[in-house]
Design an enzyme around this catalytic site. Structure first.
Site, PDB file in Angstrom:
ATOM      1  N   SER A 225      -9.600  -0.415   7.282  1.00 50.18           N
ATOM      2  CA  SER A 225      -8.741  -0.157   5.952  1.00 50.18           C
ATOM      3  C   SER A 225      -8.271  -1.452   5.434  1.00 50.18           C
ATOM      4  O   SER A 225      -7.906  -1.380   4.153  1.00 50.18           O
ATOM      5  CB  SER A 225      -7.774   0.848   6.007  1.00 50.18           C
ATOM      6  OG  SER A 225      -8.725   2.169   5.940  1.00 50.18           O
TER       7      SER A 225
ATOM      8  N   SER B   1      -9.416   2.073   3.103  1.00 49.17           N
ATOM      9  CA  SER B   1      -8.584   2.873   2.351  1.00 49.17           C
ATOM     10  C   SER B   1      -7.729   1.966   1.382  1.00 49.17           C
ATOM     11  O   SER B   1      -7.308   2.301   0.272  1.00 49.17           O
ATOM     12  CB  SER B   1      -7.795   3.918   2.887  1.00 49.17           C
ATOM     13  OG  SER B   1      -6.942   2.938   4.026  1.00 49.17           O
TER      14      SER B   1
ATOM     15  N   LYS C 134       0.996  -1.207  -0.029  1.00 49.46           N
ATOM     16  CA  LYS C 134       0.114  -0.049  -0.059  1.00 49.46           C
ATOM     17  C   LYS C 134       0.903   1.289   0.070  1.00 49.46           C
ATOM     18  O   LYS C 134       2.056   1.249   0.758  1.00 49.46           O
ATOM     19  CB  LYS C 134      -0.848   0.032   1.178  1.00 49.46           C
ATOM     20  CG  LYS C 134      -1.949   0.960   1.384  1.00 49.46           C
ATOM     21  CD  LYS C 134      -2.792   0.891   2.657  1.00 49.46           C
ATOM     22  CE  LYS C 134      -3.864   1.994   2.644  1.00 49.46           C
ATOM     23  NZ  LYS C 134      -4.562   1.865   4.218  1.00 49.46           N
TER      24      LYS C 134
END
Ligand SMILES: [Mg+2]
Ligand SMILES: [Zn+2]
Lengths: 469, 94, 468
Positions: free
Chosen positions: C161, C137, C62
């Site tokens: 997330s 996210s 990420k």
């Protein structure tokens, strides 16, 4: 004046001389090439996290113990949020409502007894970096740019806050001097005002004698000498009294003195209400000082300067004790007394001839020095001074100097005195005519004849005897 | 308590160093008021004798030894710098 | 040999490499080819590497995880040009295990969001239906693993997330116990909540990757030593006590299809020998969201203050320092970070601290205590991971509050610092439903055990139907 009481509080920052910074392992002690002592943590790169310095925590606790503070069982770091170029995270990691050390005191010895100054707190925090404001004038105002060196950013600081129960500039100055010596003796910091490793702000207000109200205070900044501070405080006290007596009110403001320049008036700035939004630093965990650590640190603290002044005052005067301890002479003094020297005599010699001789107290041989102190009255001044200048030299011996004791033997002195009187009939005439002051002339002549070896006290008596007899 | 005035929005934006446009102020005032309305729920509970939790784990004394480690190189220090003057970071006058 | 990246698990890939049937380079190229083929449509990646930097199984990270020499933007314009000079600890541990970096995955700006629509570089699309969001996210990592664009990936979880995108993309996601995985070098959102964790195709891969990244880090004061990770093998759940918190399973807003799939999974667990019983977290769900939306923004308002245009990132012009900072932040930060920064600044500001932040910290204690007491009688608690399946892009962007509700069911355990595993448990209207398993602190091994057994029993096909 007498109808007003000054109220003075101090806030002191001391830079610890740990090897590394407070929250990263960059070398502590700025001074390298700009920005060479920096890393992701002290440059606040995204994702970097602080890790507290064990030694800094222990040294703050140690100072707290020396200041008779309560050492918290649980201390917490907080974030103090504000934006400035020298604050890379845009918050300073400091302590707020759970400081490491609190509720202490430092007793400042004075001629009239010890004055106890309360310590509200002594906590750990990190220093900001260094802004350089470049401009034609060099002043902050009209600067064309600000340049930042992050080497100093993250230096461990202990912040010490006193209660506002100092009531005169002299005591404030003495407190600061004693605090500095305590810190230096504990080897926590070099605490040099010029280098900024010790900095202090002073809060000053005045109130009618006898009342306990706290009136509007002003904050004095950048006074980087203790004498300067005393003067600045005196002036501010007078200014505030003047304002009240002319029926006006003191405005809350900060007076920024120009470092090193005592004459030019301070720049004034209004306190714009700040909102620092303190909250517990979530990247750090609480500090629970282990009891054994606290006890170990307590054991490392010797007799502190304040206590030594009080102890020695009992044997001598406060004045002598103060001079000896603040001059770093008290340990040598104790050694001299132990070696048989007279306490008062030893103190005088150390405070005067010894200091004048410029010898490092650590290097002086107490045994030999004690001999000199004992024979002081019998050794010619010049010889004594010379001896004290050398007392620090390796293998120094007192005996050669003691051998040069002054001549006090009459069988040696009388012929010389008679010769002097005989060779100056005029002055003898005038003396007998009442010009008593001329005795000095005769004594001087005799000293000259004997190459300074005569004992002036004896010569004096003898000359008078011969002339008056 | 819930609801936030335009002045408060501007005050908070100043504290956070956000130079909001007039339109943003309008929008955020509406949105933040709605959010505050719902988060104000926390004041419904009687929490007088409840201690705060700043941290999910109850750990303490995570300290590092006072041993220096290498700092960054000059190139690393300034690799992302928007502006510099020789070995110093340069910003508009503070 | 040709590699079916849609179905190949990391564990199987490691096995192929060990048996020399495949080289790391060939494996890397297979995923690169898949990315070429599908990422134009999905936009799971913000940055793709051309060459493998290791000979092991590739991994996607990420884009909040700092990677030395590789741009790390946190999905924000303010870090668009930022290239870290150091590796996050988790990135370094992946390198140390010879995992080669495939690229950096898309994220809501500063990991603030539940749909990946808050990315300054455009949204990621759900592999099951590109007109829908992948969750957030960490939508980029979830979409990449789901669509075979990476064998596994790392995400970061503050309020859901990792788990929520895993649920919406039909894969496995673990939010580990707070303090078990280092945050050093991970762009911070909310320090007391952020945790890095694996996004994988199955539970064994999840355990393998967790084993690589977990453990105390001297650069993160909040990390601790963790129990030895055990790869799950058990296929029954005999002796296991599963709690079904009423409030987490009957909360309004839970879609019927989601409720049905979760109910069915719980029944399977019972058939596998688990004792299933109801329990209650009365205030954790009612007050969890409010607590979270005070604590997280407060910490974020301070964590994001360092983006001032001085040392890195975007710098806008300004006559003086203050003006430069205000312009930089206003130009570089998107709406969601601005909203949360202002909310958090407000919650911490004088006059409001006690009413908001201080209260929220106490509510956090209440939530922690409620969970502690539940785990006195249960080994694991289950619920839907997300109240809904993947929703249409743009459906909730106008109303922040409705977007926040996506995390209603994941937030309580995050506030308590507990580990949570999301595994796919079925479909609703053709879209994946996630089952959330929450355990006590350091209960990861138990979550793997339960997750693995259920995964086998449910036999969910994680490959999006449209890609089969
Ligand atoms: Mg301070
Ligand atoms: Zn550093």
């Amino acid at each position: 004046m007498s109808s007003w009481q000054p109220v003075i509080g101090l806030e002191i920052h001391v830079a610890l001389k740990t090897r590394t910074k407070m929250f990263c392992r960059c070398t502590n002690g700025a001074g390298g090439e700009p920005n060479t002592q920096t890393c992701p943590v002290c440059l606040a790169f995204p994702g970097a996290l602080p890790v507290a310095n064990r030694r800094a925590i222990e040294e703050c606790i140690k100072l707290g113990i020396a200041l008779d503070c309560t050492i918290a069982e649980r201390a917490v770091f907080h974030r103090k949020n504000y934006f400035y170029p020298d604050l890379p995270k845009a918050f300073q990691i400091s302590q707020y409502d759970e400081p490491l050390c609190s509720d202490g005191r430092l007793v400042v010895p004075t001629a009239t007894g010890g004055v106890t100054i309360g310590i509200v707190r002594a906590h750990l925090e990190e220093d900001a970096a260094k802004n350089v404001h470049v401009a034609v004038s060099g002043r902050i105002h009209g600067a064309t740019a600000t340049l930042v060196d992050f080497n100093r950013g993250g230096t461990p600081l202990v912040e010490i806050v006193t209660t506002p129960d100092i009531h005169d500039a002299e005591t404030a100055k003495r407190f600061l001097q004693l605090l500095r010596q305590t810190i230096v003796e504990l080897d926590l910091s070099d605490a040099e005002l010029e280098k900024g490793s010790m900095r202090f702000d002073v809060n000053v207000s005045v109130r009618p004698e006898g009342s306990d109200e706290l009136r509007t205070r002003t904050e004095l900044k950048n006074m980087n000498s203790f004498n300067f501070a005393a003067k600045g405080i005196e002036r501010e006290i007078a200014r505030q009294i003047g304002i009240y007596e002319s029926g006006r009110d003191v405005q809350q403001e900060t007076l920024h003195f120009v470092p090193g320049d005592e004459e030019s008036p301070p720049m004034r700035s209004k306190e714009e209400a700040q909102d620092y939004r303190y909250f517990p630093e979530p990247d750090l965990v609480p500090v629970h000082p282990p009891a054994e650590t606290v006890e170990r640190l307590r054991g490392e603290i010797g007799e502190l300067p304040g206590a030594r002044i009080e102890r020695i005052s009992a044997a001598l005067s406060f004045y002598d004790a103060d001079v000896l301890v603040t001059g770093g002479l008290d340990r040598l003094w104790s050694a001299l007394v132990a070696a048989g020297a007279d306490a008062k005599e030893a103190a005088n010699v150390l405070a005067n001839q010894f200091v004048a001789g410029g010898t490092d107290p650590e290097k002086a041989d107490a045994g030999e020095l004690a001999k000199l102190v004992g024979a002081r009255s019998e050794i010619p001044r010049a010889v004594f001074d010379e001896a004290l200048a050398k007392v620090g030299d390796a293998g120094f011996r007192a005996d050669p100097y003691l051998a040069q004791k002054a001549v006090s033997d009459l069988s040696e002195l009388d012929p010389v005195i008679d010769g002097v009187l005989a060779s100056s009939p005029g002055q003898v005439e005038q003396y007998r005519g009442g010009k008593r002051g001329l005795v000095g002339f005769f004594v001087g002549a005799v000293m000259k004849e004997t190459g300074g070896k005569a004992d002036p006290r004896i010569v004096n008596e003898r000359v008078r005897a011969k002339l008056d007899g | 308590m819930a609801g936030i005035s335009k002045d408060e929005v501007l005050h908070v934006a100043r504290l956070a160093r956000l130079d909001l446009s007039g339109a943003e102020v309008e929008r955020f005032q509406v949105q933040l008021s709605a959010i505050l309305e719902s988060v104000s729920k926390v004041s419904e509970l009687d929490l007088s004798d409840v201690p705060p939790t700043a941290h999910p784990l109850e750990i303490a004394n995570a300290w590092a030894d006072d041993e220096p480690r290498p700092s960054l190189t000059r190139d690393e220090v300034f690799a992302n710098a928007p502006d510099r003057d020789d070995d110093l970071f340069r910003v508009p006058p503070a | 040999m040709s590699v079916d990246t849609l179905r190949l698990t990391a564990e199987a890939a490691i096995d192929l490499l060990a048996r020399k049937e495949l080289t790391g380079e060939e494996l890397f190229d297979a995923y690169r080819a898949a990315i070429e083929m599908r990422d134009g449509e999905l936009h799971a990646y913000l940055n793709v590497q051309d060459e493998p930097n290791g000979s092991g199984v590739p991994i996607a990270l990420k884009d909040v995880i700092s990677t030395k020499g590789v741009p790390t933007t946190a999905g924000s314009k303010i870090l668009e040009s930022y290239v870290p000079v150091f590796d996050a600890t988790v990135a370094a541990r992946c390198k140390a295990s010879d995992l080669s970096l495939l690229g950096k995955t898309n994220t809501d700006e500063f990991a603030m969001g539940s749909s990946t629509e808050n990315s300054a570089f455009g949204p990621t699309h759900n592999p099951w239906d590109p007109s829908r969001v992948p969750g957030g996210s960490g939508g980029g990592s979830a979409a990449a693993v789901s669509a075979g664009l990476a064998p596994w990936a790392l995400g970061s979880d503050t309020g859901g997330s990792i788990k929520q995108p895993a649920a919406l993309c039909g894969i496995v996601g673990l939010r580990p116990t707070y303090g078990t995985v280092s945050r050093y070098g991970v762009v911070a959102f909310a320090s007391s909540l952020d945790q890095v964790g694996p996004t994988t195709k199955n539970v064994r891969d999840c355990a393998l990757l967790y084993g690589i990244i977990c453990g105390r880090d001297e650069n993160d004061s909040t990390t601790v030593d963790v129990p030895q990770v055990e790869l799950p093998v058990a296929e029954d759940l005999r002796g296991l006590r599963i709690g079904v918190p009423r409030e987490l399973n009957e909360a309004e807003g839970i879609e019927p299809g989601v409720r049905a799939a979760v109910r069915a999974a719980i029944d399977r667990a019972a058939e596998l020998g688990a004792e299933v019983g109801e329990c209650s977290l009365p205030r954790s769900v009612d007050y969890g969201l409010a607590c979270y939306y005070l604590v997280a923004p407060a910490e974020a308002s301070s964590n994001l203050a360092r983006y001032d245009g001085v040392r890195y990132g975007l710098r806008s012009q300004g006559a003086d320092f203050r003006e430069m900072v205000m312009n930089t932040r206003n130009d570089g930060l998107g709406d969601e970070p601005k909203r949360r920064i202002m909310l958090g600044t407000y919650a911490l500001s004088s006059g409001y601290y006690d009413a908001y932040y201080a209260k929220a910290q106490k509510v956090r204690t209440v939530i922690k205590r409620e969970h502690d007491s539940v785990f006195e009688s249960f080994d694991v608690i289950v619920s839907p991971t997300s109240p809904t399946v993947a929703f249409e892009l743009g459906a909730k962007t106008a109303d922040p509050l409705s977007m926040y509700l996506n995390d209603l069911l994941t937030i309580p355990s995050c506030m308590a610092g507990l580990p949570g595993l999301s595994i796919p448990c079925g479909l609703s209207a053709g879209l994946p439903v996630g089952l959330q398993l929450v355990g006590p602190q350091f209960g990861e091994n138990m979550l793997f055990k339960v997750g693995h057994a259920l995964e086998r029993a449910l036999a969910f096909d994680g490959v999006p139907e449209r890609l089969r």
